[in-house]
Structures are given as C-alpha cells and as structure tokens.
Design an enzyme around this catalytic site. Structure first.
Site, PDB file in Angstrom:
ATOM      1  N   GLY A  49       0.784  -1.237   0.000  1.00  0.00           N
ATOM      2  CA  GLY A  49       0.000   0.000   0.000  1.00  0.00           C
ATOM      3  C   GLY A  49       0.807   1.274   0.000  1.00  0.00           C
ATOM      4  N   ALA A 106       8.963   1.589  -5.765  1.00  0.00           N
ATOM      5  CA  ALA A 106      10.170   2.299  -5.301  1.00  0.00           C
ATOM      6  C   ALA A 106      11.408   1.433  -5.540  1.00  0.00           C
ATOM      7  CB  ALA A 106      10.036   2.645  -3.820  1.00  0.00           C
ATOM      8  N   ASP A 162       2.074   4.084  -9.543  1.00  0.00           N
ATOM      9  CA  ASP A 162       3.058   3.874  -8.477  1.00  0.00           C
ATOM     10  C   ASP A 162       4.474   4.176  -8.961  1.00  0.00           C
ATOM     11  OD1 ASP A 162       0.829   2.970  -7.201  1.00  0.00           O
ATOM     12  OD2 ASP A 162       1.643   1.039  -6.590  1.00  0.00           O
TER      13      ASP A 162
HETATM   14  C1  MEV Z   1      -1.846   0.084  -6.383  1.00  0.00           C
HETATM   15  O1  MEV Z   1      -0.966   0.881  -5.643  1.00  0.00           O
HETATM   16  C2  MEV Z   1      -2.817   0.922  -7.148  1.00  0.00           C
HETATM   17  C3  MEV Z   1      -3.855   0.165  -7.973  1.00  0.00           C
HETATM   18  O2  MEV Z   1      -4.731   1.163  -8.514  1.00  0.00           O
HETATM   19  C4  MEV Z   1      -3.259  -0.646  -9.080  1.00  0.00           C
HETATM   20  C5  MEV Z   1      -2.668   0.185 -10.199  1.00  0.00           C
HETATM   21  O3  MEV Z   1      -2.978   1.355 -10.314  1.00  0.00           O
HETATM   22  O4  MEV Z   1      -1.895  -0.398 -10.985  1.00  0.00           O
HETATM   23  C6  MEV Z   1      -4.695  -0.746  -7.096  1.00  0.00           C
END
Ligand code: MEV
Length: 304
Positions: free
Chosen positions: A95, A101, A142
């Site tokens: 999360g 990273a 991310d």
């Molecule tokens: C994961 O940090 C975020 C999600 O939306 C997946 C993604 O964007 O690839 C759940």
C-alpha cells in the site's frame, strides 16, 4: 558500484478506478528505497534485501521480486550478472509503493553501474516493466510517483501532471500489518465490474467526478473539503470491496481523533490507510491513537 533511489507513495484518490482510465491523485512521500548494484560473476543476479519490512512481506513477494529483476534487466538490455543491495527508510509493506520504489531504485542503480545515460522518462518505463511482475497490468501510477516524486494527477495512458501546493501538509499512514496481493485485488474488481455492470458504472462515474472536485480542493489547499472527499472515496472503495475490516477500523480511529478525512490507500485488502492531519499536533494525536491500538503509524507529508 552504482546507486539509485525510488520514492514511496500514497494514493489520495482513486486507486483501482485509475486502472480503468479514471484520473487519480497521488503523492510521493519523504521515504525512499535505495539500491546498490555491482557487476558480478556466476548467477543471473543475487539480491540482498535489507529493507525493514512487514513480517511475511519479503517471503510473500520473493517470486514477484525475482521476476521483476529479470524484467528490468531485459528492458535495459543487461545480460551480465548483477549483485543488488536494497535498503533505505521506506518500509517494505503493502500500500505504500514499496515494489515501485524498489523497481525505480534498481533501474537507476543499474544505469549508474553500467554508465547508461537514461532520463527519468526512460527510468519510469523500465520501472513500469518491473512493476508488471507485482501487479500484472499496472496503471503506472506507483512507478510514476516513485521516479518523479511530488504531488501527481495521473491518467492511465495519458501520463501525469504535477500539482503544485504552496506547502506540504501532514498525513498519517496506518499499517494494518497485512501483506496484500494487489494483483488479486485488481482481478477481483475486474470480475465484479463485469458481473454487476450497472452498479459499478454508477460508482465509477462518482469516482470520476470526485477526482476533479479533489483536484480543485487540493489546489486551493481547502483541507476540510479534501478530507470530506477522501471519506467519500473510501466509501466508493468499500463498495467495490477492496477495503477490509482492519483498514475500516484504522479509518474510524483516525476520524474519531480529529483527522479531516481518512481512507484506505493502494491496492487494499490490507496494507496501509491514510489520514489527512494538517499540523504537527493533529498528526501526532492521530498517529498516537493508531499506535495505541497496536498498529504502526507513519508520520509523513504530501506535496513534498
Ligand atoms: C496500487 O498501488 C494501485 C492500484 O490502482 C493498481 C494500479 O494502479 O496499478 C490498485
């Protein structure tokens, strides 16, 4: 020896919805993973993962981590064996963008060790390749935060825009301690979206409107409104069934202790939640309340 870094991140609005092209807002946080890379002999790669981690995280993610390194090497055209060390102050947990990273940090460290002159866009593309091992078909939010830092408006396939706020603002991130599987969470949403099309269309429409409202409130630094919208976003994420009891509990603890807003963040089904807590005093109060319940609380800021 080559070195590289990648930032951790917090998604403030619209994780999961972002996979379907709905805008999302995220911020890098002031915690990083550092990678060191050295050419070596023998195997394809050797990894020493010295990051502080949620118990079970490294074991659970080992296969994905190995696949991710193979993908990164391939994307960079590296055939030599490499030895990798991972450390830094970003905890390896679900999360918080730990996998992205580490992908960004490893890509930068390889580029440094092999004397490749790559810009951030190129590093971002390589980190995205690495992320596929963890997420299947990631939106790219991310790795974008991990590589570029800052507060980011992100639309899948269209890229990112940096949002400027005058001053960073305090948040608390509470860790459920549950190692979550993002791939599984994303697949679950996909299945339910097909099954309950009408209901999901409505929820997705609301999420889209919310993104634009949140953008406006953030740029005005209207924290009361941003908090309200975070609460709304959490409800939508509950409706698509990516929250869990522990996340909901920590959200309640944060709100009962004065947070302006709180929601799960990232893939869900465990991992982290985030609470908006402008000012050091409120941040400390909410963090302490989470710790009192026996959970880890990270004090950090958005818009750094
Ligand atoms: C994961 O940090 C975020 C999600 O939306 C997946 C993604 O964007 O690839 C759940």
């Amino acid at each position: 020896m080559g070195t590289g870094y990648g930032y951790g991140k917090v998604i403030l609005f619209n994780e999961h919805f972002v996979v379907y092209g709905i805008p999302a807002i995220a911020s890098a946080i002031d915690k990083k993973t550092i990678a060191e890379v050295k050419k070596c002999k023998d195997k394809e790669f050797i990894i020493h993962d010295d990051r502080d981690a949620t118990p079970g995280y490294k074991e659970e993610k080992l296969k994905q981590q190995e696949e991710s390194i193979v993908r990164i090497k391939k994307a960079m055209g590296i055939e030599d064996c490499i030895e990798i060390w991972l450390h830094g102050d970003l905890k390896a947990a679900s999360g918080i963008g730990a996998s992205a990273a580490s992908c960004a940090a490893i890509a930068r460290a390889i580029a440094d060790e092999f004397g490749l002159d790559l810009n951030d866009e190129q590093i971002n593309e390589i980190a995205y390749e690495g992320e596929k091992a963890y997420h299947g078909s990631p939106s790219g939010i991310d790795n974008t935060c991990a590589v570029f830092g800052g507060l980011v408006w992100f639309v899948k396939g269209k890229g990112m825009e940096k949002l400027k706020i005058e001053e960073p603002v305090e948040i608390v991130m509470g860790d459920t301690g549950i190692v979550a599987n993002t791939k599984k969470a994303v697949e679950g949403v996909r299945e339910r979206r097909e099954k309950y099309k009408e209901k999901y269309d409505e929820i997705f429409k609301e999420a889209e409107k919310l993104a634009y409202d949140a953008r406006e409130a953030l740029l005005k630094m209207d924290w009361k409104r941003v908090g309200e919208l975070m609460n709304k976003n959490h409800k939508l994420l509950q409706e698509i069934e990516v929250s869990c009891e522990e996340l909901d509990f920590l959200v309640d603890v944060a709100l009962e202790n004065g947070a302006y807003g709180a929601k799960m963040t990232g893939g869900g089904l465990g991992g982290y939640m985030v609470a908006l807590t402008p000012g050091k005093e409120l941040q400390e109060k909410v963090a302490k309340a989470i710790e009192k319940e026996g959970f880890y609380a990270l004090r950090t800021k958005i818009g750094i």
